[in-house]
Scaffold this motif. Structure first.
Motif, short mmCIF file in Angstrom:
data_model
loop_
_atom_site.label_atom_id
_atom_site.label_comp_id
_atom_site.label_asym_id
_atom_site.label_seq_id
_atom_site.Cartn_x
_atom_site.Cartn_y
_atom_site.Cartn_z
N TRP A 9 -5.76 -8.25 12.26
CA TRP A 9 -4.35 -7.99 12.49
C TRP A 9 -3.65 -7.38 11.28
CZ3 TRP A 9 -0.86 -10.34 9.24
CH2 TRP A 9 -1.33 -11.41 8.48
N LEU A 10 -4.33 -7.31 10.13
CA LEU A 10 -3.71 -6.86 8.90
C LEU A 10 -4.21 -5.45 8.55
CD1 LEU A 10 -1.77 -7.82 6.66
CD2 LEU A 10 -3.78 -8.61 5.39
N ARG A 11 -3.28 -4.54 8.29
CA ARG A 11 -3.62 -3.17 7.91
C ARG A 11 -3.12 -2.88 6.50
NH1 ARG A 11 -1.59 -2.21 13.29
NH2 ARG A 11 -3.29 -1.65 14.72
N TYR A 12 -3.67 -1.83 5.89
CA TYR A 12 -3.30 -1.43 4.54
C TYR A 12 -3.18 0.09 4.49
CZ TYR A 12 -3.84 -0.13 -0.36
OH TYR A 12 -3.67 0.43 -1.58
N ILE A 13 -2.22 0.57 3.73
CA ILE A 13 -2.03 2.01 3.58
C ILE A 13 -1.49 2.30 2.19
CG2 ILE A 13 0.31 1.98 4.54
CD1 ILE A 13 -0.26 4.77 5.69
N GLN A 14 -2.00 3.38 1.60
CA GLN A 14 -1.49 3.93 0.34
C GLN A 14 -1.67 5.44 0.44
OE1 GLN A 14 -3.59 2.83 -3.23
NE2 GLN A 14 -1.95 3.53 -4.59
N ARG A 15 -0.57 6.16 0.45
CA ARG A 15 -0.63 7.59 0.73
C ARG A 15 -1.22 8.37 -0.42
NH1 ARG A 15 -0.59 10.02 5.48
NH2 ARG A 15 1.00 8.52 6.12
N THR A 16 -0.78 8.11 -1.66
CA THR A 16 -1.26 8.85 -2.82
C THR A 16 -1.64 7.86 -3.93
OG1 THR A 16 0.96 9.09 -3.80
CG2 THR A 16 0.23 10.81 -2.27
N LEU A 17 -2.25 8.38 -4.99
CA LEU A 17 -2.65 7.55 -6.13
C LEU A 17 -1.46 7.08 -6.95
CD1 LEU A 17 -5.76 9.56 -7.42
CD2 LEU A 17 -5.73 7.55 -5.91
N HIS A 18 -0.31 7.69 -6.76
CA HIS A 18 0.88 7.35 -7.55
C HIS A 18 1.94 6.68 -6.69
CE1 HIS A 18 -0.63 9.68 -10.99
NE2 HIS A 18 -1.00 10.58 -10.10
N SER A 19 1.56 6.19 -5.53
CA SER A 19 2.51 5.48 -4.66
C SER A 19 2.07 4.04 -4.50
CB SER A 19 2.60 6.16 -3.29
OG SER A 19 1.33 6.17 -2.65
N ASP A 20 3.00 3.20 -4.06
CA ASP A 20 2.70 1.79 -3.86
C ASP A 20 1.86 1.60 -2.60
OD1 ASP A 20 4.20 1.25 -6.09
OD2 ASP A 20 6.05 0.87 -4.93
N GLY A 21 1.04 0.54 -2.62
CA GLY A 21 0.28 0.15 -1.43
C GLY A 21 1.07 -0.82 -0.58
#
Length: 440
Positions: A76-88
């Motif tokens: 049920w838990l997902r993770y996303i981080q768009r770029t290396l300099h953005s927050d997860g």
């Protein structure tokens, strides 16, 4: 943000990691969207200073999250981080099955410039709610948003405020957020600032408003089937910030029966005892003999018989049905046989004549007679001379085959020159006078 957006966002759990090294405990509710932001600024303090010059505040940092003791996160838990300099961002919606279960998420941060790592644990304690799930649920598809943009507290609060103005419920919660890519959508082209799109599911405690029901009218259904925008009266309340695809809206009313199943009220299982069908009878230890004759007949005899019949038919067609030379001659007219026989006879005669032909020897190999004395002069080439490279036709213009002999006349007279050329008639060499100049 207005007051309505703030009230709507109170139901969404947003937590930020603290700067302490102890495990962080969070308490999300079942059926309510859970959002947890992994801030880069917090983890920068965990890495030692880099000895080489550079801007340490802009180090590329990535995160890896997994359930403790397992390689991946809960379903049920997902993770996303768009770029290396953005927050997860960790986000998801726990269900009633996860209530009371302790979930520990290991968070590992990687500094891609110094290759240093830092690890913390996030302890998730899921609690139940009284009115879970909410009986009326609506899912919207927003075309001009990405999932990480929609997870921001300000943006999600504005959307819930717009929905509350249209729906007018007493309780409104964000249930789940899903990227369009997770639903089989295509990655948008990097032109015109296109977004991948996001599905947002919300729940309320009152029936759907008339504005939301407008999409179910036959006129709007026909426009959606023709890939046209439906006419929705409340679309202007969303259009300023959210571009909603009303043809993909989903309105679901959760019944009491389904609510009871989701809360764990399932029928009691049986005792788990099989009915009495007597004692178990194992198979006999003695194996019965099996007759393989029928298998042999089917496997070998039948194909062999078919092959034999085909061989007999082929042999009869090739050997017994031949006409033969006598039958062919009987069916051929006599005049045609005579013509054929004469042609064969002429061919044999020409071949026999060609074998008896005499080939004349080259002139250089025949004896030469001296034109004055008549003596036989030996040939130019001996018998042992290799004649394979000798031309088939010899020229008569060389000095050996043509001679000029002066003849002495009485005083006061001119000389006459006689030219002799060696000729060959019917394969027999002969000396003849060719020309004689008289000037007497």
């Amino acid at each position: 943000m207005d007051a309505i957006g703030v009230l709507a966002w109170l139901s969404v759990v947003v937590t930020i990691l603290s700067k302490s090294h102890a495990d962080r405990n969070v308490y999300p509710s079942a059926g309510v969207l859970f959002v947890h932001v992994l801030e880069r600024e917090y983890f920068k303090g965990e890495f030692p200073p880099y000895p080489k010059p550079g801007d340490s505040s802009n180090d590329p940092i990535t995160f890896n999250t997994n359930l403790m003791g397992y390689p991946d996160r809960p379903g049920w838990l997902r993770y996303i981080q768009r770029t290396l300099h953005s927050d997860g961002v960790l986000y998801g919606s726990p269900t009633a099955e996860h209530v009371g279960k302790l979930t520990v998420i290991e968070i590992t941060a990687y500094n891609r410039r110094t290759f240093e790592t830092a690890r913390h644990n996030l302890v998730i304690n899921i609690i139940s709610t009284e009115d879970f799930p909410l009986p009326y649920q609506a899912e919207f598809f927003i075309k001009n948003m990405n999932v990480e943009e929609m997870l921001a507290s300000e943006v999600l609060g504005d959307f819930l405020g717009a929905v509350k103005n249209v729906w007018q419920p007493e309780r409104l919660n964000a249930i789940n957020i899903t990227s369009a890519l997770d639903r089989g959508g295509r990655v948008p082209l990097p032109i015109n600032d296109l977004k991948e799109g996001v599905y947002v599911k919300v729940g309320a405690d009152v029936p759907f408003s008339s504005c939301l029901r407008e999409v179910e009218t036959p006129q709007n259904q026909l426009r959606c089937s023709q890939e046209m925008e439906p006419v929705i009266s409340c679309d202007k309340k969303f259009r300023a910030q959210f571009n909603i695809d009303w043809c993909k809206i989903s309105l679901v009313e959760v019944t009491k029966a389904s609510r009871g199943e989701r809360l764990g009220e399932r029928p009691a299982p049986g005792p788990g005892v099989l009915p009495d069908i007597g004692e178990y009878q194992p198979p006999s230890e003695e194996l019965q003999s099996r007759d393989y004759f029928s298998d042999f007949v089917i496997t070998l005899a039948v194909p062999s018989a078919i092959a034999l019949v085909l061989f007999i038919i082929l042999g009869y067609a090739m050997c017994c049905r031949r006409e033969g030379v006598e039958k062919r001659n009987m069916q051929t007219p006599d005049i045609q046989l005579v013509h054929h026989s004469s042609i064969q006879k002429s061919t044999k005669e020409l071949r026999s004549m060609s074998k008896n032909r005499e080939i004349s020897w080259p002139l250089s190999t025949l004896p030469v007679f001296h034109p004055v004395s008549g003596e036989v002069v030996p040939p130019l080439h001996p018998e042992s001379y290799e004649t394979t490279s000798m031309p088939l036709m010899q020229t008569q213009t060389n000095l050996q085959n043509q001679m000029q002999i002066p003849r002495q006349q009485p005083a006061g007279d001119n000389y006459c020159m006689s030219t002799f050329r060696r000729l060959e008639v019917n394969g027999i060499p002969e000396e003849r006078k060719v020309a004689e100049a008289l000037n007497l």
